[in-house]
Scaffold this active site. Sequence first.
Site, PDB file in Angstrom:
ATOM      1  CE1 TYR A  99      43.446   2.252  63.043  1.00  0.00           C
ATOM      2  CE2 TYR A  99      44.664   0.072  62.190  1.00  0.00           C
ATOM      3  CZ  TYR A  99      44.313   1.337  62.119  1.00  0.00           C
ATOM      4  OH  TYR A  99      45.675   2.503  61.638  1.00  0.00           O
ATOM      5  CB  CYS A 117      48.619   5.235  58.387  1.00  0.00           C
ATOM      6  SG  CYS A 117      49.939   5.887  59.586  1.00  0.00           S
ATOM      7  CG  HIS A 118      44.411   4.370  57.261  1.00  0.00           C
ATOM      8  ND1 HIS A 118      44.865   5.238  58.510  1.00  0.00           N
ATOM      9  CD2 HIS A 118      43.959   3.433  58.259  1.00  0.00           C
ATOM     10  CE1 HIS A 118      45.124   4.945  59.417  1.00  0.00           C
ATOM     11  NE2 HIS A 118      44.784   3.386  59.482  1.00  0.00           N
ATOM     12  N   GLY A 119      46.545   4.176  53.629  1.00  0.00           N
ATOM     13  CA  GLY A 119      47.040   3.902  51.571  1.00  0.00           C
ATOM     14  C   GLY A 119      46.476   4.765  50.407  1.00  0.00           C
TER      15      GLY A 119
END
Lengths: 252, 424, 178
Positions: free
Chosen positions: B296, C142-144
């Site tokens: 990830y 979640c991932h900015g």
Amino acid sequence: MKKTLSMLAVAAVISAATPAFASEAEVPPHQKWPHQGVFGTYDKAALQRGFQVYKEVCAACHSMKLLSYRDLTQLGYTPEQVKTVAAEYQIPDGPNDEGEMFERPGRPADRFHSPFPNDKAARAANGGALPPDMSLLSKAREHGDDYIYSILTGYEEKPAGFDLMPGLNYNKYFAGHQIAMAKPLNEGQVTYTDGTANTLEQQARDVTQFLAWASEPHMEQRKGMGLKVMIFMLAFCGIMVAAKRKLWADIH
Amino acid sequence: MAHFGENKNFSNPVVNWIDNRLPIFTMLIKEYGVFPMPRNVNYMWSFGGIAMTMLGIMILTGIMMAMNYTPHTTLAFDSVERTMRDVNFGWLLRYIHMNGASFFFIAVYIHIARGLFYGSYKKPRELLWMFGVVILLLMMATAFMGYALPWSQMSGWGVTVITSMFSAIPLVGDGLVTWLWGGFSVDNPTLNRFYALHFLLPFVILGVVFIHVWALHVTGSNNPTGVEPKTPADTVPFAPYVSTKDSVALVFFLTIFLGVVFFYPLALTEVDHFRKFDPMQTPAHIVPEWYFLPFYAILRAFTMDITIPFTTVVLLPAKLQGVLAMFGSIILLVFLPWLDRNPVKSGRFRPVFKWCIWLLFVDFFVLMYSGAKPPEGLPLIMGQLGTLYYFVLFLVILPVLSFKEKNLPVPASISADPGCCKKH
Amino acid sequence: MDSTKDGANRREFLYLTAGAMAAVGAGTSVWPLVDSMNPAADTLAMASTEVDISKIEAGQTIMAVWRGKPVFIHRRPMNEVTEIRTEDWKTLRDPQSDEDRVQKGHDEWLVLVGVCTHLGCIPMGSKMGQPKGDFGGWFCPCHGSHYDKSGRIRKGPAPKNLAVPAYTFVTDTLLRIG
């Protein structure tokens, strides 16, 4: 094409006026719980008091759909007492022979009565906020029991200059500090049948322990069995090491 | 495996009767009885057997849980909770299955690390290694689909994020994601197919494990010296020597595993795994299970589009880079036997390689840490450096070391190695 | 000799044709299996949603559900619309003008599929108290990824702007999505 007119949705309100994401919530301080640790067990008296708090206060808004009245025997209630508790509620059932839905008094095998028929109704009655189901609350929150206890005891006057949205309440331990739930527990709110002093802290501790049991009802069985399994396994480890040493001694 | 026509004579007439028609006892004795094992294998060689045991435990507990599971978006979460609360020992089945996945991965990661350090992927074990990579990929797919089944917040959003990766593929990406989902969002068709596949894949793994073990029994096991056995003095029969040694490791491993199951069953999971999936609300912090974190982190390490110089035309978007790198990080293991061509197998006799591999093991944990944190600031930079080292090691350092490294002298045989055969 | 060679040729031709037919047969029979995993008829039928927008005030966002996905319906104050239209959009990652993202005559209404174009999370910023990112629009936890007040990607890993679904104004207060 078949069109479905689904006026689903909504629930979400506003934005513009709110400041950027308010400061992070404080980490709930660590409390000592009797059910903690390898040998920890539930304090049944506290669980019974906690159930009383749930029943008289929390249950007005929060469901516990995964629990049944029969589970209450684990708190030390007799089957007769459980029957009485269950019968206090009207449980929807049916359809009957006429095809009608009806309500009847609860039985021990019934799930806990929910305060609202569905999530939409729960939101509508609570200014758009959904009171979460509490069956798994301890396991579904960071810091578990400590968090629940802290929220219940963390209501404060808002600090000067804090921009509190109308209809919300200030809580030190809630992310963003603005919580839709009004202060649920107050000093002396529940009169305990066992005569325990009903301070805010006592009530919060009791209901927290009740919720811990609700989310992990088999904990005592698990730890008790685990202890026996560990003793067996450690002995097994010892025997295996001895057997292996004896065997390999010949070929060195 | 079995060589037909060389049946042994068994004193028990029933065994003999069966063996003359299906030489299963001959095979068992050959492959698990007298089978020669290098006498110097250490406990790192026990993790293949441990992993197999974990696979068995997962299949058994999985089947028992499937008997109480309902694959429907509105019922799945409650059916798992019913298993936990009302089914006899249901809580035990679930906690074993939940934590068993983690311990299966622990065993497999140690197994892979041992293979890397001692060069077990080299000739003549290339195909054995490649089937191992296939098993790892299947395990990852199975674990991912299993995580979806309780239909919790972590389940639903994990599925959304991982399946959405395929939308990075140019042209067909979006159609592919719709096909994977069986709809326009992660919903009931998705859950149903994941259940079907989560049930199926473990048996596919079992099949590939069979091939993996078959290939192992053709070449025999590697050992800490990396020198192939030459005389009977170099080996011991598998049973009882190595089988007993493996059992010691297995019993210790299971003791730790059961300790976690009984006393810290929630240590490796997330609180959002105990909230029902709400397709209208993403949890503030979603992370995959720990065994996926390093990969990830690689996915998230890529934050800049690659453009045609001096223009804004994007050649390779950051998202596609991340997805390619993540899948690439596992796929490149398939080619490892040809990336590292140094004739010496064991890291013990390769002074530079040894430290590079140790650094890889550290890197794995650095990436794991990075993957658990929000992708910004220091954790992001750590993830990017970790990703850089991972690919540089496999694609640059190992090929260069193949020819440039000054190897230490390798012992003439296993029994000639001073490290071998000391008193235990 | 000739006849044998001829026979061999014919045999090879027949083998090849038989093999080709087997391949075609196997190939086509796979398609029903693959296609069965595509959205089924009942899933496809959930194509459109109608939403009453009469109660949304300027600055508010509501979330509707369309095909199982959230749709943000955001009513922007007109000064914000004017402001965002003065910004240079040609250098953005996914260059698109604000005018192209709304319907003419309904410039204050921004309708977006509330799914981050990175990996499918739902960006925050629609509800009270949620972070709106560095550009005052939406922020994906979640991932900015940061989206601006027009739902365009400005920062972070997402490759594209928040998608604008097909929608029509049935009346001034009723929106049909899909």
